[in-house]
Design an enzyme around this catalytic site. Structure first.
Site, mmCIF file in Angstrom:
data_model
loop_
_atom_site.group_PDB
_atom_site.id
_atom_site.type_symbol
_atom_site.label_atom_id
_atom_site.label_comp_id
_atom_site.label_asym_id
_atom_site.label_seq_id
_atom_site.Cartn_x
_atom_site.Cartn_y
_atom_site.Cartn_z
ATOM 1 N N GLY A 279 4.439 1.126 1.484
ATOM 2 C CA GLY A 279 5.440 1.245 0.440
ATOM 3 C C GLY A 279 6.297 2.490 0.611
ATOM 4 O O GLY A 279 7.441 2.522 0.206
ATOM 5 N N GLU A 280 5.698 3.505 1.217
ATOM 6 C CA GLU A 280 6.443 4.759 1.358
ATOM 7 C C GLU A 280 7.196 4.871 2.669
ATOM 8 O O GLU A 280 7.907 5.830 2.899
ATOM 9 C CB GLU A 280 5.481 5.942 1.221
ATOM 10 N N SER B 219 0.854 -1.190 0.000
ATOM 11 C CA SER B 219 0.000 0.000 0.000
ATOM 12 C C SER B 219 0.889 1.239 0.000
ATOM 13 O O SER B 219 2.074 1.170 0.305
ATOM 14 C CB SER B 219 -0.856 0.020 1.250
ATOM 15 N N LYS B 220 0.283 2.357 -0.335
ATOM 16 C CA LYS B 220 1.051 3.589 -0.409
ATOM 17 C C LYS B 220 1.781 3.832 0.912
ATOM 18 O O LYS B 220 2.967 4.104 0.947
ATOM 19 C CB LYS B 220 0.104 4.751 -0.708
ATOM 20 N N ARG B 221 1.042 3.647 2.006
ATOM 21 C CA ARG B 221 1.631 3.918 3.316
ATOM 22 C C ARG B 221 2.836 3.009 3.582
ATOM 23 O O ARG B 221 3.931 3.470 3.832
ATOM 24 C CB ARG B 221 0.589 3.719 4.415
#
Ligand code: GLU
Length: 445
Positions: free
Chosen positions: A208-209, A204-206
């Site tokens: 993954g970031e 997910s963006k979270r």
């Protein structure tokens, strides 16, 4: 492998802070180099000038330092080799395998046939050349593309094993064609599996970031993060346990053990699952294994606000020793232990155990206060307190009636360690004062 002098490289682009996936790539390169007595090199791939993020290179280097992934050479920056890439592009132009497209130089791909190669992890891979197109090797700004630059450097730096993410597999026909055009030998390749979330979807963006630094700031120990990263796609062969007769899968590894036991050929092909619950579990394991003193150092290093600047280290260590078996992250320590440093604030309703009336709560706290007052300061050991209070609670139908109001008076919390452990640390005067202040709160105003 005995005749090859192993040289690996970690080649991040400074386009952001180092993520766990990048840490894994660096770690596998490091482990493979170390276990073969070879060299591990850091190369900064900074040719895409528009995507460079300020501070990214520093963060990558600092993160490698924190995890002890010491590189033997580098950081080598590609922007320092621009002339070399231009020469290589010229060589390909001269050989007629590249052509100018405006101000850019493109490499001509063969469109028929199949390219095949052997990958250490994936085995034989075959890709049809018709999937490929002519591709830019030198851009109009004079900078090379990744496709040319990484391969020139891998050659010039005598890299023997290219260990990187598997998103590059589909471009392997390009790299193999370039090697042929230069008449260079291919290094060996090991393409690492993608990292997926629990539902086997892209992170997910979270998640993954999240940079490695974010995990450190969030109270994860570097040992746990490194161990977790090592298992993102690799695990050792299960061992037969002589005691249980079961197959046991070892999961806790120090860096030294990883250097001995990691096997590049055992890395899985399928996506590796990033399971935060497993990371939390692992972090808890490492927190339990550390001495309170070391944990205190780590808490301070992480800049977490435990206690006050005036708190004595011995006092803090006692509190850490009390909580280290329950907590999963260093960042939980300040909030979970705040009652050791300031008077608890709570609603008197919390003092109530089951159906106790206010009068019963008051009575219970008075009994506790009397017991505490009758003891000497030296009697405030958890064993002693436990024995005295449990004896007293024998008279009651439910010992919660004595222990719950006491524990809440001490902590102001729904959940905490036992009142005995807490009172041992708080000592006689503070313990009595807290019970007294709970009684005071119960007074009708
Ligand atoms: N700069 C590339 C990246 O960050 C490196 C790929 C490679 O290791 O060759 O994805």
């Amino acid at each position: 492998m005995s005749n090859i002098h192993v040289r690996t490289r970690f080649a991040p682009s400074p386009t952001g802070f180092l993520h766990v996936g990048g840490l894994r790539t660096a770690l596998y390169n490091y482990l493979f180099a170390r276990q073969n007595g070879g060299q591990f090199i850091l190369r900064v791939e900074d040719t895409d000038r528009t995507r460079i993020v300020e501070g990214a290179e520093e963060n990558i280097i600092e993160t490698l330092r924190i995890f002890g992934l010491d590189f033997d050479e580098g950081p080598v920056r590609q922007s320092e080799h621009l002339e070399r890439y231009k020469e290589c592009a010229k060589e390909l132009l001269a050989k007629g395998v590249a052509y100018e497209d405006g101000d850019a130089v493109r490499f001509k791909m063969l469109k028929d046939g199949i390219t095949s190669f052997t990958d250490i992890i994936h085995g034989e891979i075959r890709i049809e050349n018709k999937t490929q197109e002519d591709f830019v090797i030198l851009k109009s700004d004079g900078f090379p593309t990744y496709n040319l630059a990484h391969l020139v450097d891998d050659h010039d730096m005598a890299i023997t094993h290219v260990i990187r993410g598997d998103e590059f597999i589909s471009s392997m026909p390009k790299y193999i064609a370039l090697h042929k055009a230069f008449s260079w030998e291919l290094p060996q390749y090991a393409h690492l599996p993608l990292i997926l979330d629990k539902n086997r979807a892209k992170l997910s963006k979270r998640e993954g970031e999240m940079a490695v630094k974010d995990f450190l700031d969030d109270g994860y120990l570097k040992e746990a993060i490194l161990n977790f990263a090592a298992l993102l796609g690799w695990h050792p062969a299960p061992e037969q346990s002589s005691v249980l007769g079961k197959l046991l899968e070892k999961e806790i590894f120090s860096k030294e053990e990883l250097i001995k036991e990691f096997k590049l050929e055992r890395v899985q092909k399928a996506g590796a699952i990033f399971d935060t619950a497993k990371l939390d579990w692992m972090n808890g394991e490492y927190i339990r294994k550390k001495s309170p003193r070391e944990l205190l150092e780590r808490i301070m290093e992480a800049g977490l606000p435990l206690g006050s600047p005036a708190s004595k280290p011995e006092y803090l260590e006692k509190i850490i020793a009390l909580e280290q078996f329950r907590l999963k992250k260093l960042s939980e320590f300040p909030e979970k232990t705040n009652y050791f440093f300031k008077e608890p604030e709570y609603n008197t309703a919390l003092l109530k155990w089951k159906n106790m009336s206010d009068a019963e709560i008051k009575k219970s706290l008075e009994i506790s206060k009397n017991i505490l007052e009758s003891l000497g300061a030296q009697d405030f050991t958890k064993e002693n307190l436990e024995k005295i209070f449990l004896d007293k609670a024998e008279d009651l139908k439910d010992r919660g009636e004595l222990l719950w109001p006491l524990r809440v008076a001490l902590t102001g919390k729904k959940a905490s360690p036992s009142p005995f452990e807490i009172m041992e640390i708080l000592g006689k005067d503070k313990s009595i004062a807290r019970v007294a202040s709970a009684l005071n709160m119960l007074k009708p105003h």
